[in-house]
Write a protein that holds these residues in place. Structure first.
Motif, PDB file in Angstrom:
ATOM      1  N   ASP A  52      83.665  53.784 -49.632  1.00 66.47           N
ATOM      2  CA  ASP A  52      81.984  54.137 -49.715  1.00 66.47           C
ATOM      3  C   ASP A  52      81.989  55.067 -48.373  1.00 66.47           C
ATOM      4  N   ASP A  87      77.506  55.395 -43.363  1.00 68.34           N
ATOM      5  CA  ASP A  87      78.087  54.041 -43.531  1.00 68.34           C
ATOM      6  C   ASP A  87      78.163  53.059 -42.235  1.00 68.34           C
ATOM      7  N   HIS A 116      73.767  49.089 -43.636  1.00 66.90           N
ATOM      8  CA  HIS A 116      74.007  47.711 -43.101  1.00 66.90           C
ATOM      9  C   HIS A 116      72.886  47.298 -42.272  1.00 66.90           C
ATOM     10  N   THR A 173      76.370  53.458 -49.344  1.00 65.00           N
ATOM     11  CA  THR A 173      75.804  54.640 -48.695  1.00 65.00           C
ATOM     12  C   THR A 173      76.003  55.780 -49.693  1.00 65.00           C
ATOM     13  N   ASP A 192      81.915  49.573 -53.065  1.00 66.56           N
ATOM     14  CA  ASP A 192      81.164  48.880 -52.163  1.00 66.56           C
ATOM     15  C   ASP A 192      80.464  47.781 -53.177  1.00 66.56           C
TER      16      ASP A 192
HETATM   17 MN    MN Z   1      79.041  51.031 -47.360  1.00 63.80          MN
END
Ligand code: MN
Length: 338
Positions: A30, A94, A121, A140, A172
């Motif tokens: 990702d 990310d 996140h 992301t 992901d």
């Molecule tokens: Mn990610």
């Protein structure tokens, strides 16, 4: 992304800029897929851009277009520093804390550039002028797709951009399996296929990459698995000696932790991996349902991530780390068995 942010970004990109794109340390599919997808897009709209990774990424991701032009801060330090010091816009992708880029941390902290954070996140820091943070997003890469769409450029997505973003999404979501996969994720993926991403080829290259060494290392990890029925928990460990015996290469243990969760009733799966060079035990946490491994990792193992997937570390040796982990479970028994 709200309309105010879109306006600011449009203004920022209305003139040619020197742009740097930085993913987190130990970039995964990702991190690197979203970085390269954004890189192709920025070049397409006439910007000067570079992807600078804090350190190398796994060989199975090197098929991604744009790889030869990625600067590795560790390997190409002088060129990376020169570019960084003259950049005026910095996308961080990310991750959401500058501490996540290893040796690049002090460099980014001292950078005069304007920051744009795009990340999914939890608990983002506030270092960026634009913070596009959404913990509900699968990846992301899906957010980069939204970013390009918000700027009115979805129709400009090339097959290279599509391939990179598709790689990020399948990484992901574990091929659209994990709970963060929404109908929108599928719609974005479908559009990326229409725009030239080859689903079979990308997934084949990312997931069907076993070597005999890696499979034997997996069998070693599985043999080491401990199942704690009382806590619906399963954990594995790999010592440095075991890694060495199987010619461990970066990325080889990717996905091992998930095997614990394939057991019926297991809701919490963990892998402990010794890293002699750094003198730490690296830990990956996975969960199913409401048990937050993000909080668990944050509270006990200097880490964090998402509700169902997080990482952490321990400065103690393997034995002490595992013992400490087992002792902690009693406090979470209610949550894990409810
Ligand atoms: Mn990610």
């Amino acid at each position: 992304m709200n309309s105010e942010d879109v306006k600011v970004i449009k203004a920022l990109l209305s003139k040619p800029k020197r742009i740097v794109i930085v993913p987190h340390k130990n970039p995964d599919g990702d991190a690197i897929g979203s970085s390269l997808g954004l890189w192709y897009y920025l070049k397409l709209i006439g910007q000067e851009a570079r992807v600078i990774v804090p350190n190398d990424y796994p060989r199975f991701l090197k098929f991604l277009p744009g790889t030869p032009e990625v600067l590795n801060f560790e390997r190409d330090n002088a060129a990376a520093m020169e570019y960084l010091n003259s950049s005026d816009l910095c996308f961080t992708l990310d991750f959401n804390q500058l501490g996540r880029v290893g040796q690049m941390t002090p460099i980014l902290e001292g950078l005069g550039a304007t920051f744009i954070m795009i990340d999914h996140h939890q608990a983002p820091d506030s270092y960026a002028k634009i913070t596009y943070s959404d913990t509900k997003m699968s990846s992301t890469a899906e957010m980069i797709y939204n970013f390009i769409s918000s700027l009115g450029d979805a129709n400009k997505i090339t097959s290279e951009i599509a391939e990179c973003l598709y790689a990020g999404i399948v990484t992901d979501t574990g091929s659209f399996k994990y709970s963060s996969t929404s109908s929108k994720t599928h719609q974005v993926a479908a559009d990326l296929i229409d725009k030239g991403a080859n689903s079979f080829e990308v997934q084949n290259k990312i997931f069907d990459t076993n070597t005999p060494d890696r499979l034997k290392l997996l069998s070693c990890a599985l043999k080491n698995m401990v199942i704690l029925k009382n806590y619906n928990t399963a954990y594995m460990s790999l010592s440095q000696a075991e890694l060495d015996a199987h010619n461990y290469k970066k990325g080889d243990t990717e996905g091992f932790v998930n095997y614990g969760l394939t057991l019926q009733d297991i809701r919490f799966a963990v892998i402990f991996i010794e890293n002699k060079e750094e003198g730490i035990i690296k830990i990956s946490f996975r969960s199913e349902g409401e048990f937050s491994v993000n909080e668990f990792a944050r509270n006990h193992f200097h880490g964090g991530g998402h509700t169902n997937a997080a990482g952490g570390k321990s400065d103690n040796n393997m034995e002490e780390t595992v013992k400490h982990f087992e002792a902690l479970l009693e406090n979470y028994k209610e949550q894990l068995t409810r």
